[in-house]
Design a protein around this motif. Structure first.
Motif, mmCIF file in Angstrom:
data_model
loop_
_atom_site.group_PDB
_atom_site.id
_atom_site.type_symbol
_atom_site.label_atom_id
_atom_site.label_comp_id
_atom_site.label_asym_id
_atom_site.label_seq_id
_atom_site.Cartn_x
_atom_site.Cartn_y
_atom_site.Cartn_z
ATOM 1 N N ASN A 52 0.697 -1.369 0.206
ATOM 2 C CA ASN A 52 -0.014 -0.093 0.098
ATOM 3 C C ASN A 52 1.031 1.202 0.081
ATOM 4 O OD1 ASN A 52 -2.636 -1.111 0.530
ATOM 5 N ND2 ASN A 52 -1.860 -2.012 2.046
ATOM 6 N N ASN A 53 0.569 2.103 -0.933
ATOM 7 C CA ASN A 53 1.399 3.390 -1.016
ATOM 8 C C ASN A 53 0.189 4.412 -0.943
ATOM 9 O OD1 ASN A 53 3.792 2.349 -1.726
ATOM 10 N ND2 ASN A 53 3.001 1.820 -3.603
ATOM 11 N N TYR A 54 0.454 5.469 0.119
ATOM 12 C CA TYR A 54 -0.317 6.602 0.521
ATOM 13 C C TYR A 54 0.418 7.862 0.016
ATOM 14 C CZ TYR A 54 -2.540 2.788 2.934
ATOM 15 O OH TYR A 54 -3.335 1.537 3.349
ATOM 16 N N LEU A 55 -0.473 8.900 -0.259
ATOM 17 C CA LEU A 55 0.288 10.048 -0.588
ATOM 18 C C LEU A 55 0.901 10.701 0.751
ATOM 19 C CD1 LEU A 55 -2.621 11.684 -3.056
ATOM 20 C CD2 LEU A 55 -0.235 10.864 -3.563
ATOM 21 N N SER A 56 0.335 10.540 1.705
ATOM 22 C CA SER A 56 0.907 11.071 3.099
ATOM 23 C C SER A 56 2.021 10.682 3.526
ATOM 24 C CB SER A 56 -0.348 11.016 4.088
ATOM 25 O OG SER A 56 -0.528 9.699 4.436
ATOM 26 N N GLN A 57 2.653 9.611 2.931
ATOM 27 C CA GLN A 57 3.901 8.997 3.474
ATOM 28 C C GLN A 57 4.624 8.282 2.300
ATOM 29 O OE1 GLN A 57 1.908 6.149 5.949
ATOM 30 N NE2 GLN A 57 2.749 4.303 4.938
ATOM 31 N N ARG A 58 6.096 8.478 2.595
ATOM 32 C CA ARG A 58 6.975 8.098 1.446
ATOM 33 C C ARG A 58 7.346 6.320 1.490
ATOM 34 N NH1 ARG A 58 9.570 12.121 -0.925
ATOM 35 N NH2 ARG A 58 11.315 10.889 -1.637
ATOM 36 N N GLY A 59 7.100 5.827 2.708
ATOM 37 C CA GLY A 59 7.413 4.405 2.598
ATOM 38 C C GLY A 59 6.106 3.545 2.394
ATOM 39 N N THR A 60 6.512 2.282 1.760
ATOM 40 C CA THR A 60 5.361 1.341 1.398
ATOM 41 C C THR A 60 4.880 0.645 2.547
ATOM 42 O OG1 THR A 60 6.090 1.320 -1.039
ATOM 43 C CG2 THR A 60 4.985 -0.696 -0.089
ATOM 44 N N GLU A 61 3.873 0.480 2.887
ATOM 45 C CA GLU A 61 3.421 -0.447 3.854
ATOM 46 C C GLU A 61 3.284 -1.857 3.395
ATOM 47 O OE1 GLU A 61 0.054 0.975 6.183
ATOM 48 O OE2 GLU A 61 0.856 2.736 6.698
ATOM 49 N N LYS A 62 3.485 -2.953 4.032
ATOM 50 C CA LYS A 62 3.111 -4.233 3.449
ATOM 51 C C LYS A 62 2.508 -4.953 4.535
ATOM 52 C CE LYS A 62 7.374 -3.991 0.636
ATOM 53 N NZ LYS A 62 8.765 -4.402 0.345
ATOM 54 N N ARG A 63 1.531 -5.900 3.915
ATOM 55 C CA ARG A 63 1.008 -6.966 4.755
ATOM 56 C C ARG A 63 0.829 -8.345 3.849
ATOM 57 N NH1 ARG A 63 1.512 -3.095 7.300
ATOM 58 N NH2 ARG A 63 -0.133 -1.938 8.418
ATOM 59 N N LYS A 64 0.760 -9.300 4.880
ATOM 60 C CA LYS A 64 0.625 -10.549 4.266
ATOM 61 C C LYS A 64 -0.613 -10.822 3.604
ATOM 62 C CE LYS A 64 3.794 -13.439 6.969
ATOM 63 N NZ LYS A 64 3.510 -14.587 8.012
ATOM 64 N N GLY A 65 -0.803 -11.611 2.499
ATOM 65 C CA GLY A 65 -2.145 -11.699 1.925
ATOM 66 C C GLY A 65 -2.502 -13.176 1.771
ATOM 67 N N THR A 66 -2.980 -13.738 0.871
ATOM 68 C CA THR A 66 -3.085 -15.096 0.960
ATOM 69 C C THR A 66 -1.670 -15.907 0.752
ATOM 70 O OG1 THR A 66 -3.609 -15.135 -1.755
ATOM 71 C CG2 THR A 66 -5.245 -15.058 -0.032
ATOM 72 N N TRP A 67 -1.787 -17.298 1.085
ATOM 73 C CA TRP A 67 -0.557 -17.935 0.895
ATOM 74 C C TRP A 67 -0.884 -19.049 -0.411
ATOM 75 C CZ3 TRP A 67 -1.011 -23.041 1.922
ATOM 76 C CH2 TRP A 67 -1.957 -23.630 3.012
ATOM 77 N N ASN A 68 0.326 -19.569 -0.913
ATOM 78 C CA ASN A 68 0.313 -20.500 -1.998
ATOM 79 C C ASN A 68 1.232 -21.614 -1.518
ATOM 80 O OD1 ASN A 68 1.015 -21.830 -4.465
ATOM 81 N ND2 ASN A 68 0.416 -20.178 -5.653
#
Length: 154
Positions: A52-68
């Motif tokens: 997730n990239n937001y206009l209000s911050q320079r860093g990318t937030e990451k989360r775990k989604g589904t797994w394979n």
């Protein structure tokens, strides 16, 4: 687990569904050895990353989604054994098959998957005629949890 060589690792295939979705149920299936495997590759759970990239911050937030659950990518010397023949039969069906990967120390991984490829590779004059076997692994659903592989220490 201590370090060990991959030598003496075997792969087996079984049809049907285990009587129970645990190591005991898988072990009770009738297994056929897939012979002359040269390389097995890697398998296991891999998560998708949600970025997730937001206009209000320079860093990318990451989360775990589904797994394979991954795949078994085997290179085999073609020899027509019963395990390789069953893999060819499995290629022409939409059914999951059981696979057992047994390491030299006796640990075994039981997984379920679809055989999605079995291609012939000829190579050069000093190569054996080989097969490239692909198995796409599916998660195993139990009443208590989802698992990609059941580890059964011998």
């Amino acid at each position: 687990m201590t370090t060990q060589s991959a030598a003496d690792t075997t792969v087996e295939i079984a049809t049907g569904v285990p009587a129970t979705w645990d190591a005991t149920g898988f072990a009770a299936q009738t297994w056929l050895n897939v012979g002359k495997i040269k390389n097995l590759g890697e398998f296991g759970k891999q998560f998708e990353v949600i970025s997730n990239n937001y206009l209000s911050q320079r860093g990318t937030e990451k989360r775990k989604g589904t797994w394979n659950a991954g795949q078994l990518s085997m290179e085999v010397d073609l020899n027509g054994d019963t395990g390789q023949a069953m893999c060819e039969t499995a290629l022409d069906t939409d059914a999951d098959y059981s696979f057992k990967v047994a390491l030299q120390n006796g640990d075994a991984y039981y997984v379920r998957g679809l055989v999605t490829g079995f291609r012939t590779m000829t190579g050069g004059p000093n190569d054996m005629v080989r097969g490239s076997l692909q198995v796409e692994l599916n998660p195993i659903f139990t009443t208590t949890a989802e698992v990609a592989a059941i580890k059964d220490p011998a």
